[in-house]
Each structure stands twice: as C-alpha cells, then as structure tokens.
Write an enzyme that holds these catalytic residues in place. Structure first.
Site, PDB file in Angstrom:
ATOM      1  N   ASP A 289       0.865  -1.190   0.000  1.00 41.93           N
ATOM      2  CA  ASP A 289       0.000   0.000   0.000  1.00 41.93           C
ATOM      3  C   ASP A 289       0.896   1.232   0.000  1.00 41.93           C
ATOM      4  O   ASP A 289       2.079   1.166   0.343  1.00 41.93           O
ATOM      5  CB  ASP A 289      -0.917   0.017   1.237  1.00 41.93           C
ATOM      6  CG  ASP A 289      -1.878   1.214   1.228  1.00 41.93           C
ATOM      7  OD1 ASP A 289      -2.392   1.556   0.137  1.00 41.93           O
ATOM      8  OD2 ASP A 289      -2.091   1.832   2.275  1.00 41.93           O
ATOM      9  N   SER A 290       0.294   2.351  -0.357  1.00 36.33           N
ATOM     10  CA  SER A 290       1.037   3.615  -0.307  1.00 36.33           C
ATOM     11  C   SER A 290       1.452   3.943   1.129  1.00 36.33           C
ATOM     12  O   SER A 290       2.392   4.689   1.338  1.00 36.33           O
ATOM     13  CB  SER A 290       0.150   4.743  -0.839  1.00 36.33           C
ATOM     14  OG  SER A 290      -1.009   4.840  -0.035  1.00 36.33           O
TER      15      SER A 290
ATOM     16  N   TYR B 193      -0.948   8.583  -2.474  1.00 35.44           N
ATOM     17  CA  TYR B 193      -0.906   8.398  -3.924  1.00 35.44           C
ATOM     18  C   TYR B 193      -2.110   9.063  -4.597  1.00 35.44           C
ATOM     19  O   TYR B 193      -2.077   9.360  -5.779  1.00 35.44           O
ATOM     20  CB  TYR B 193      -0.965   6.902  -4.271  1.00 35.44           C
ATOM     21  CG  TYR B 193       0.337   6.141  -4.174  1.00 35.44           C
ATOM     22  CD1 TYR B 193       1.444   6.661  -3.510  1.00 35.44           C
ATOM     23  CD2 TYR B 193       0.451   4.882  -4.762  1.00 35.44           C
ATOM     24  CE1 TYR B 193       2.631   5.932  -3.422  1.00 35.44           C
ATOM     25  CE2 TYR B 193       1.629   4.161  -4.694  1.00 35.44           C
ATOM     26  CZ  TYR B 193       2.708   4.684  -4.024  1.00 35.44           C
ATOM     27  OH  TYR B 193       3.872   3.961  -3.950  1.00 35.44           O
TER      28      TYR B 193
ATOM     29  N   CYS C 114      -4.157  -1.459  -2.272  1.00 34.15           N
ATOM     30  CA  CYS C 114      -4.304  -0.021  -2.478  1.00 34.15           C
ATOM     31  C   CYS C 114      -5.170   0.147  -3.728  1.00 34.15           C
ATOM     32  O   CYS C 114      -4.772  -0.283  -4.817  1.00 34.15           O
ATOM     33  CB  CYS C 114      -2.927   0.592  -2.693  1.00 34.15           C
ATOM     34  SG  CYS C 114      -2.954   2.345  -3.106  1.00 34.15           S
TER      35      CYS C 114
ATOM     36  N   GLU D 154      -2.869   9.085   7.766  1.00 36.03           N
ATOM     37  CA  GLU D 154      -1.421   8.842   7.839  1.00 36.03           C
ATOM     38  C   GLU D 154      -0.800   9.654   8.973  1.00 36.03           C
ATOM     39  O   GLU D 154       0.133   9.214   9.632  1.00 36.03           O
ATOM     40  CB  GLU D 154      -0.735   9.218   6.504  1.00 36.03           C
ATOM     41  CG  GLU D 154      -0.982   8.232   5.379  1.00 36.03           C
ATOM     42  CD  GLU D 154      -0.179   6.927   5.517  1.00 36.03           C
ATOM     43  OE1 GLU D 154       1.022   6.977   5.806  1.00 36.03           O
ATOM     44  OE2 GLU D 154      -0.788   5.856   5.339  1.00 36.03           O
TER      45      GLU D 154
ATOM     46  N   CYS E  31     -11.075   2.577  -0.578  1.00 35.72           N
ATOM     47  CA  CYS E  31      -9.686   2.913  -0.236  1.00 35.72           C
ATOM     48  C   CYS E  31      -9.380   2.110   1.011  1.00 35.72           C
ATOM     49  O   CYS E  31     -10.193   2.092   1.949  1.00 35.72           O
ATOM     50  CB  CYS E  31      -9.550   4.405   0.047  1.00 35.72           C
ATOM     51  SG  CYS E  31      -7.957   4.854   0.784  1.00 35.72           S
TER      52      CYS E  31
ATOM     53  N   HIS F 105      -7.493   2.599   3.388  1.00 34.40           N
ATOM     54  CA  HIS F 105      -7.376   3.372   4.632  1.00 34.40           C
ATOM     55  C   HIS F 105      -8.755   3.547   5.307  1.00 34.40           C
ATOM     56  O   HIS F 105      -8.828   3.742   6.512  1.00 34.40           O
ATOM     57  CB  HIS F 105      -6.836   4.783   4.359  1.00 34.40           C
ATOM     58  CG  HIS F 105      -5.349   4.855   4.137  1.00 34.40           C
ATOM     59  ND1 HIS F 105      -4.748   4.357   3.022  1.00 34.40           N
ATOM     60  CD2 HIS F 105      -4.360   5.385   4.896  1.00 34.40           C
ATOM     61  CE1 HIS F 105      -3.442   4.591   3.096  1.00 34.40           C
ATOM     62  NE2 HIS F 105      -3.182   5.208   4.229  1.00 34.40           N
TER      63      HIS F 105
HETATM   64  N1  DGL Z   1      -4.952   2.936   0.687  1.00 35.78           N
HETATM   65  C1  DGL Z   1      -4.847   3.605  -0.583  1.00 35.78           C
HETATM   66  C2  DGL Z   1      -6.062   3.207  -1.433  1.00 35.78           C
HETATM   67  O1  DGL Z   1      -6.637   2.155  -1.189  1.00 35.78           O
HETATM   68  C3  DGL Z   1      -4.628   5.058  -0.334  1.00 35.78           C
HETATM   69  C4  DGL Z   1      -4.160   5.821  -1.487  1.00 35.78           C
HETATM   70  C5  DGL Z   1      -3.406   7.069  -1.179  1.00 35.78           C
HETATM   71  O2  DGL Z   1      -2.248   6.963  -0.788  1.00 35.78           O
HETATM   72  O3  DGL Z   1      -3.965   8.144  -1.426  1.00 35.78           O
HETATM   73  O4  DGL Z   1      -6.463   3.883  -2.358  1.00 35.78           O
END
Ligand code: DGL
Length: 270
Positions: free
Chosen positions: A7-8, A39, A70, A162, A194, A196
């Site tokens: 993941d990012s 991301y 992600c 984050e 997402c 997160h």
């Molecule tokens: N967890 C990532 C997703 O599922 C987050 C992307 C991000 O870093 O903006 O899209």
C-alpha cells in the site's frame, strides 16, 4: 513462502490484518510507501512508477504473489503492469474485484455476462485518483447492469489518517458523506474504495445511517486470497518470515501500525 502486500502507506494494514487472521501460518511481507503517500493526489504515470518500484522490492523479498492492497494503485497501475508483462512466475492482484463480486453477489471468478442486481444506487468513497480513473465503474459494468454509482473523491482523508489526526479524519468523513448524499440522498450500499477507510468504518456507517450496507475490502480480500492460494498453492513464494518494510520513517510508522493493529509491529527501512 511469503505473499507480498503493498500500500502507499498504512491503509493496507487493514487487509494484512484480515489475511493474517484468515491464514495465520502464511508469511506476509508488507511494504508501505509512506515516504510517497498519499498516492491519491498523484497522476497515473507517477502512481505506476511508484507501484512498479514497490512491487519489485517485494519480488526481492521472496514474494511471487503481490496484493496491491491499495485501490489507487489497483486503479492506476495494475492493468498497465499486467499488459507490460510480469517476470516469469510472478503475479500481481488488485483489491477491486473481490469487492465488486460481493456487491454483485457473484462467486469468485464468475465471468458470466453482466446482469441485473439487487442494489441500484451505490455510493463510492475513494481517493481523487481512484474516482477519476473510473476503474470501479468499468469493473462493475462487466458484471452488473442498471447500477447508478455516485462517487465522492475524499480529498484529505488519507493524509489525516497517515498523520494519525483522528478528529480531522472524522470531520472529513462526515463532510464527504454529506456532500455525496446531497447528490444521492438514498444510497442502498456504500463502497469504502480505499484501504485506509476501514479505519473509519464506524464513522462512515453512522454518517450514512444504519440502512446503508457498507462494503469494505479487508475481509473480502482475505477470503478471496485464501481461495486463490488453494487453487494456486505454488504462488506462496520463497520468503519464510513476516516482514514489515517502509520507505518512510521506520520508528514513526511502527508506532502508528502498532496502534492500528493493536499488537507490536516493527517496520524496517525498505
Ligand atoms: N490505501 C490507498 C487506497 O486504497 C490510499 C491511497 C493514497 O495513498 O492516497 O487507495
């Protein structure tokens, strides 16, 4: 024997947690590109380059199979990576398909033509890059007809999560839900698109109301990975240990991951 989870940043830990609970003996190598998160505000070339680099690092760590935990990377990079060709014996899977299969009540890998489904009004919450890719709508159209999708780009939410700023994250969830419900007052289902966002699933549910069925990916991806590995047992790679890698500050990321997973997590520099 390790499977890579990428993941990012911290969001993919929601997927890792579900996979680890489902398959406690499966070694997992997690890579969070925390130095480059989020991301969701980057362009697709940028997301593609960063995702390829991260996936290569996971090949090096002994993984043959990598889950892009992600949605932003799945939306912007997965298809392009597969078209460019992966090294012999390597596979990359995204997190969209299990979610859409659950929404459209299909079994894993059911590729029959699109058909009418029960839900007609779906709210999609995702990063700006995932929303503008329209990858969710494209994948849905392969499986279902007559579903109206209203998408809300949830700017700022990944940054707040984050940074561990829960109050800001809660306020952002409420305002993104309100914005969407002004355009679609009665969604039947909501997709947390997402990885997160499951960290805020109760806040989403409360803001949406109890009648809205909220789909989030962690358990769905855990189940479909278990199914995949049963059918492809040779895809578990050479690695034998759980490993947590980050491109960010390892001490800081370890502290946040320990809070999220409620067990001691030790990240190492990628
Ligand atoms: N967890 C990532 C997703 O599922 C987050 C992307 C991000 O870093 O903006 O899209």
């Amino acid at each position: 024997m390790a499977v890579g989870i990428f993941d990012s940043g911290l969001g993919g830990l929601t997927v890792l947690d579900a996979v680890a609970k489902k398959m406690p003996d499966l070694p997992l190598v997690y890579l969070g590109d925390n130095a480059n998160a989020p991301y969701g505000v980057r362009d697709s070339d940028d997301i593609y380059e960063l995702t390829c680099k991260a996936v290569e690092r996971l090949w090096e760590a002994g993984c043959d199979l990598v889950i892009l935990a992600c949605n932003t990377a799945s939306a912007a990079a997965l298809r392009r990576m597969q078209e460019a060709g992966l090294p012999e014996g390597k596979r990359v899977l995204g997190v969209f398909v299990p979610l859409i299969e659950a929404l459209t009540e299909r079994n894993w890998g059911d590729n029959s033509p699109p058909r009418e489904v029960n839900v007609k009004h779906v709210a999609l919450f995702a990063t700006p890059a995932t929303v503008s890719s329209r990858a969710f709508q494209r994948e849905l159209a392969f499986r279902a007809i007559g579903v109206d999708v209203e998408a809300q780009p949830c700017g700022g939410l990944v940054d707040a999560l984050e940074d561990g700023d829960e109050l800001l994250a809660e306020a952002l969830v409420r305002s993104h839900v309100e914005a969407l419900m002004r355009r679609m007052p009665k969604p039947e289902a909501a997709i947390l698109g997402c990885t997160h966002y499951p960290l805020m699933d109760k806040v989403f549910q409360k803001a949406l109301g109890e009648d809205v069925k909220v789909f989030s990916q962690a358990n769905l991806v855990g189940d479909s990975l278990a199914d995949y590995l049963q059918r492809h047992p040779n895809m578990t790679g050479e690695g034998t240990e759980n490993l947590f890698l980050t491109t960010g500050n390892a001490a800081r990321v370890s502290d946040k991951a320990t809070q999220i997973l409620r067990r001691k997590i030790h990240f190492q520099p990628a």
